[in-house]
Motif scaffolding. Structure first.
Motif, PDB file in Angstrom:
ATOM      1  N   ASP A 293     -52.167  37.909 -11.370  1.00 35.30           N
ATOM      2  CA  ASP A 293     -52.750  37.725 -10.043  1.00 35.30           C
ATOM      3  C   ASP A 293     -54.264  37.866 -10.060  1.00 35.30           C
ATOM      4  OD1 ASP A 293     -53.078  40.427 -10.423  1.00 35.30           O
ATOM      5  OD2 ASP A 293     -51.717  41.053  -8.840  1.00 35.30           O
TER       6      ASP A 293
ATOM      7  N   GLN B 256     -58.663  40.934  -2.614  1.00 38.35           N
ATOM      8  CA  GLN B 256     -57.988  40.783  -3.905  1.00 38.35           C
ATOM      9  C   GLN B 256     -58.872  39.896  -4.794  1.00 38.35           C
ATOM     10  OE1 GLN B 256     -53.946  39.170  -3.762  1.00 38.35           O
ATOM     11  NE2 GLN B 256     -54.088  38.569  -5.880  1.00 38.35           N
ATOM     12  N   TRP B 257     -59.773  40.487  -5.591  1.00 38.01           N
ATOM     13  CA  TRP B 257     -59.942  41.905  -5.870  1.00 38.01           C
ATOM     14  C   TRP B 257     -61.313  42.409  -5.458  1.00 38.01           C
ATOM     15  CZ3 TRP B 257     -55.604  44.084  -6.174  1.00 38.01           C
ATOM     16  CH2 TRP B 257     -54.503  43.370  -6.656  1.00 38.01           C
TER      17      TRP B 257
ATOM     18  N   SER C 175     -51.042  48.719  -0.182  1.00 38.58           N
ATOM     19  CA  SER C 175     -51.519  48.694  -1.563  1.00 38.58           C
ATOM     20  C   SER C 175     -52.337  49.943  -1.869  1.00 38.58           C
ATOM     21  CB  SER C 175     -52.402  47.464  -1.812  1.00 38.58           C
ATOM     22  OG  SER C 175     -51.677  46.276  -1.688  1.00 38.58           O
TER      23      SER C 175
ATOM     24  N   PHE D 111     -56.231  40.177 -11.533  1.00 36.70           N
ATOM     25  CA  PHE D 111     -56.814  41.518 -11.506  1.00 36.70           C
ATOM     26  C   PHE D 111     -57.845  41.709 -12.608  1.00 36.70           C
ATOM     27  CE2 PHE D 111     -56.667  46.131 -12.447  1.00 36.70           C
ATOM     28  CZ  PHE D 111     -57.033  46.617 -11.199  1.00 36.70           C
TER      29      PHE D 111
ATOM     30  N   VAL E 266     -62.626  44.179  -2.919  1.00 33.05           N
ATOM     31  CA  VAL E 266     -61.856  44.927  -1.932  1.00 33.05           C
ATOM     32  C   VAL E 266     -62.698  45.190  -0.702  1.00 33.05           C
ATOM     33  CG1 VAL E 266     -60.468  46.966  -1.535  1.00 33.05           C
ATOM     34  CG2 VAL E 266     -60.607  45.996  -3.830  1.00 33.05           C
TER      35      VAL E 266
ATOM     36  N   ASP F  78     -48.337  47.516  -5.057  1.00 38.57           N
ATOM     37  CA  ASP F  78     -48.179  46.819  -3.783  1.00 38.57           C
ATOM     38  C   ASP F  78     -46.740  46.914  -3.297  1.00 38.57           C
ATOM     39  OD1 ASP F  78     -50.845  45.843  -4.158  1.00 38.57           O
ATOM     40  OD2 ASP F  78     -50.022  44.259  -5.431  1.00 38.57           O
TER      41      ASP F  78
ATOM     42  N   ILE G 206     -55.136  50.771  -4.877  1.00 42.89           N
ATOM     43  CA  ILE G 206     -55.924  50.152  -5.936  1.00 42.89           C
ATOM     44  C   ILE G 206     -56.802  51.232  -6.569  1.00 42.89           C
ATOM     45  CG2 ILE G 206     -57.560  48.302  -6.495  1.00 42.89           C
ATOM     46  CD1 ILE G 206     -56.739  47.066  -3.731  1.00 42.89           C
TER      47      ILE G 206
ATOM     48  N   HIS H 243     -53.055  48.567  -9.736  1.00 40.33           N
ATOM     49  CA  HIS H 243     -52.717  48.515  -8.314  1.00 40.33           C
ATOM     50  C   HIS H 243     -51.214  48.557  -8.155  1.00 40.33           C
ATOM     51  CE1 HIS H 243     -51.369  44.232  -8.286  1.00 40.33           C
ATOM     52  NE2 HIS H 243     -52.204  44.132  -9.302  1.00 40.33           N
TER      53      HIS H 243
END
Length: 388
Positions: free
Chosen positions: A123, A315-316, A286, A125, A318, A269, A288, A267
């Motif tokens: 995703d 994401q990401w 979430s 990250f 923040v 979720d 993180i 993270h």
């Protein structure tokens, strides 16, 4: 008061050019208009700028096993964002994609991509963006690496092996008050599996940095997503990243010798989707974590975000305000998001964010950073148009 007004417009087109050669044109236009007052929680700093980028490209099938892609980007930023991003006026034109993809290598399950290409893992990250360009500041960022990517895909199981390099120098802010620029090489192996109810992946990535920071980071990533059959409205997802390696920063200062890195990030979720209810509401919770550098040790525990990029709201990068003011290390973030789809083409989000620091940035200032509330409206009037 801290505030930012942000409007985004993106148009994407796709059109066949020559049926005999099977060539297809594609492209898009993105415009950003941002006004941000007091982005560093002071009375003097502010930023206001507009940015636009135009993408035009074509992909074609040279024969049954070889596909070629080329794309040009024209980007410009203007206004006064010197307090926010260091850019006042910048224009650029470049080829951000030019690659050849060869299928049926060794075996029908293998494919090899050579050249300038976009690369994303999970995703996003850790790896989503190969280069953050000065003339593509936010969601118009240029996402591409130069190199080779060998992929194996068989049924639900896949492996990616790649060796790539950033297109040119990009800015890193690991040291306090001073940006450092340099290119990076990235080597990685990513193993993944996607199924209807669950997916998982693990990756080993090594970044060889040629900037003065010498961020030579080894990252081991474990990620998973699970949607239990007995409770289809629930999705559990997460990623854990352990980092080792060498760097030349400690306590936010550049040093003349290598320092061991020992960092942790990730993270977790929890998502509830009511897809069968009017407006398809959902709730996302979430946590993180980006580890910070412990000032009492000789090691550097600060998390290295590698090549993360803008994927979706928070994401990401923040938060909306805090994403400009906090680096992706020394953060502990709790996010509560409520979303609905008033129509097939619209989405409304409310995000509540609570930011803490793992270690005090200023002695006796405490670890609590701020709380933030964001209201987000997205409109997709068609497949080729987006306003946010």
């Amino acid at each position: 008061m801290n505030k930012r007004l942000w409007a985004v417009c993106m148009v994407v087109v796709s059109q066949p050019l020559n049926a005999a050669l099977d060539i297809e044109a594609f492209g898009g236009f993105t415009a950003n208009f941002i006004r941000h007052d007091k982005p560093f929680f002071s009375e003097t700093n502010s930023a206001s700028f507009k940015e636009q980028s135009l993408r035009l490209g074509a992909r074609g099938q040279l024969n049954k096993n070889i596909n070629a892609t080329v794309r040009a980007v024209f980007a410009a930023a203007g206004g006064n964002s010197i307090d926010l991003t260091g850019v006042s006026y910048e224009t650029e034109a470049l080829l951000d994609l030019w690659n050849v993809e060869v299928s049926n290598v060794f075996d029908k399950a293998f494919s090899l991509t050579l050249g300038q290409q976009e690369l994303s893992i999970g995703d996003g990250f850790l790896i989503w963006d190969g280069h953050s360009d000065k003339a593509a500041i936010w969601s118009g960022q240029i996402r591409s690496f130069l190199g080779a990517n060998l992929s194996y895909q068989q049924a639900l199981f896949g492996v990616d092996m790649f060796a790539v390099q950033t297109r040119e120098s990009f800015i890193q802010f690991d040291a306090l008050f001073t940006p450092y620029q340099g290119r990076s090489k990235l080597y990685g192996v990513n193993v993944h599996s996607e199924q209807e109810a669950a997916s998982w992946g693990t990756g080993l990535f090594y970044r060889d940095d040629d900037s003065a920071l010498e961020n030579d980071t080894l990252s081991l990533s474990l990620r998973a997503s699970y949607n239990p059959r007995a409770l289809k409205l629930l999705t559990l997802a997460g990623e854990l990243v352990k980092q080792t390696g060498k760097t030349r920063t400690v306590d936010g200062m550049l040093t003349n010798s290598d320092v061991d890195r020992d960092a942790l990030g990730g993270h977790l979720d929890i998502i509830l989707n009511w897809n069968d209810v009017n407006y398809a509401p959902y709730v996302k919770m979430s946590y993180i974590h980006y580890s910070g550098d412990n000032p009492t040790t000789a090691k550097n525990e600060a998390f290295d975000a590698l090549f993360y990029g803008w994927v979706d709201w928070s994401q990401w990068y923040v938060g909306s305000i805090n994403s400009w003011t906090l680096l992706p290390n020394n953060q502990q973030v709790r996010l509560l998001e409520f979303g609905i789809f008033p129509s097939y083409t619209t989405r409304v989000l409310i995000q509540l964010l609570d930011f803490d620091l793992q270690y005090e940035a200023v002695p006796l200032a405490g670890r609590q950073w701020s709380k933030e509330v964001d209201l987000i409206l997205d409109w997709y009037p068609s497949e080729t148009l987006f306003f946010g």
